[in-house]
Design an enzyme around this catalytic site. Sequence first.
Site, PDB file in Angstrom:
ATOM      1  N   LYS A 126      -8.355   6.713   0.785  1.00 59.51           N
ATOM      2  CA  LYS A 126      -9.459   6.102   0.026  1.00 59.51           C
ATOM      3  C   LYS A 126      -9.930   7.089  -1.052  1.00 59.51           C
ATOM      4  O   LYS A 126      -9.590   8.267  -1.009  1.00 59.51           O
ATOM      5  CB  LYS A 126     -10.607   5.726   0.968  1.00 59.51           C
TER       6      LYS A 126
HETATM    7  C1  LIG Z   1      -9.776   0.589   4.455  1.00 65.12           C
HETATM    8  C2  LIG Z   1     -10.607  -0.620   4.484  1.00 65.12           C
HETATM    9  C3  LIG Z   1     -11.407  -0.949   5.597  1.00 65.12           C
HETATM   10  C4  LIG Z   1     -11.323  -0.237   6.916  1.00 65.12           C
HETATM   11  O1  LIG Z   1     -11.473   1.122   6.891  1.00 65.12           O
HETATM   12  P1  LIG Z   1     -10.906   2.001   8.126  1.00 65.12           P
HETATM   13  O2  LIG Z   1     -11.546   3.324   7.922  1.00 65.12           O
HETATM   14  O3  LIG Z   1      -9.428   2.043   7.975  1.00 65.12           O
HETATM   15  O4  LIG Z   1     -11.324   1.367   9.395  1.00 65.12           O
HETATM   16  C5  LIG Z   1     -12.238  -2.054   5.507  1.00 65.12           C
HETATM   17  N1  LIG Z   1     -12.281  -2.811   4.403  1.00 65.12           N
HETATM   18  C6  LIG Z   1     -11.509  -2.552   3.333  1.00 65.12           C
HETATM   19  C7  LIG Z   1     -11.608  -3.443   2.135  1.00 65.12           C
HETATM   20  C8  LIG Z   1     -10.635  -1.461   3.339  1.00 65.12           C
HETATM   21  O5  LIG Z   1      -9.872  -1.229   2.275  1.00 65.12           O
END
Ligand SMILES: *Cc1c(COP(=O)(O)O)cnc(C)c1O
Length: 385
Positions: free
Chosen positions: A192
């Site tokens: 991210k």
């Molecule tokens: C990555 C993501 C999540 C979940 O995050 P995690 O840390 O992997 O649980 C939720 N919503 C969106 C849109 C994402 O891209």
Amino acid sequence: MRKIQMVDLKGQYAAIKEQVDASIQEVIDTTAFINGPEVQGFQKELEAYLGVKHVIPCANGTDALQIAMMGLGLEPGDEIITADFTFAATVEVIALLRLTPVLVDVDPVNFNIDIAALEKAITPKTKAIVPVHLFGLAANMDEIMALAEKHNLYVIEDNAQGIGSKYTSKDGTKKMTGGIGHVGSTSFFPSKNLGCYGDGGAIFTNDDDLAHTIRGIVNHGMYVRYHHDVVGVNSRLDSIQAAVLRAKLPHLNSYNNARRNAARKYTAAFQGVDQIITPTGYCNAGNSICDTCDCHVFHQYTLRIINADRDALVKHLNENDIPCGVYYPIPLHAQKAYKDDRYNEADFTVTNQLVKEVISLPMHTELDDEQIAFITKTVIDFVTK
Ligand SMILES: *Cc1c(COP(=O)(O)O)cnc(C)c1O
């Protein structure tokens, strides 16, 4: 040319290695592994960065969404509207809490929840809207907040892909995404825009009472030690992950700028190629690639490929050592877990089309001009041949 990565975590680490290593070592030396000073420090620094009153760190972005919904006291049967075109975590937590997910189509230009479809889906049972700032582009929060106010609904922003994005309202004011709705969530998954070195997440709110409720929920429903007032969960951000995030947060704006610069170069190269639709901003600052605004932080740089074979392009890029991704290949309403007889295919024309057309190119903070030139030339040669 350096080998092209979809996400270059190594290159980013190299630039901040000394600080990251020292911070991690400090956590180990002090053995403050759980809720140590690094967690509190990160919480305060993220509150200041986002301009939000409360940040509640937790274990991952999926937990963050779930806990946000638990905090709002939603009840089984309540309808929660979200986008059909997003990562499954968004709808998963709704279903897990025995709330009723209502998936709606997205806008073909910005890939975010379609406002007309959203309005059409509101019923007396609707209790909340979950906009997703997909690929890093702020959803149309003016319209969403206005609808929420009109129908007395909560807005829960899934900001997992949008951290650092600034939404420009119609009146010109700018607000960081995640702090615009009643509650917001994010993920610190390594890839991210603000990623740690494992799992992590956070919940945001400006509401003091909701923040208090949520702080108890993340800690087994405890407000006073060993007094469990509500059914909670155990969801914590590790001190080591907080230490990594503290080292990276001061660089987030420059990371997002690096992504925007790469996006501009991609878009410039693709101008005039009929088979390619480049990602467009939709913000009220009113221009296409957000040269003058910062509503897009390009978690992904996603093209639509029209009148050319997207799947063959994916294969061709991979054969040329150019990684790429299809986010997302199947609409949520068509997934086995989330199928529902109430859905009508005619209501999902945009998502059904996008899943066949989208392709995301390498996007990270370390892309160089030589790599971008090679990627764009390879894409253009293939789709125009
Ligand atoms: C990555 C993501 C999540 C979940 O995050 P995690 O840390 O992997 O649980 C939720 N919503 C969106 C849109 C994402 O891209």
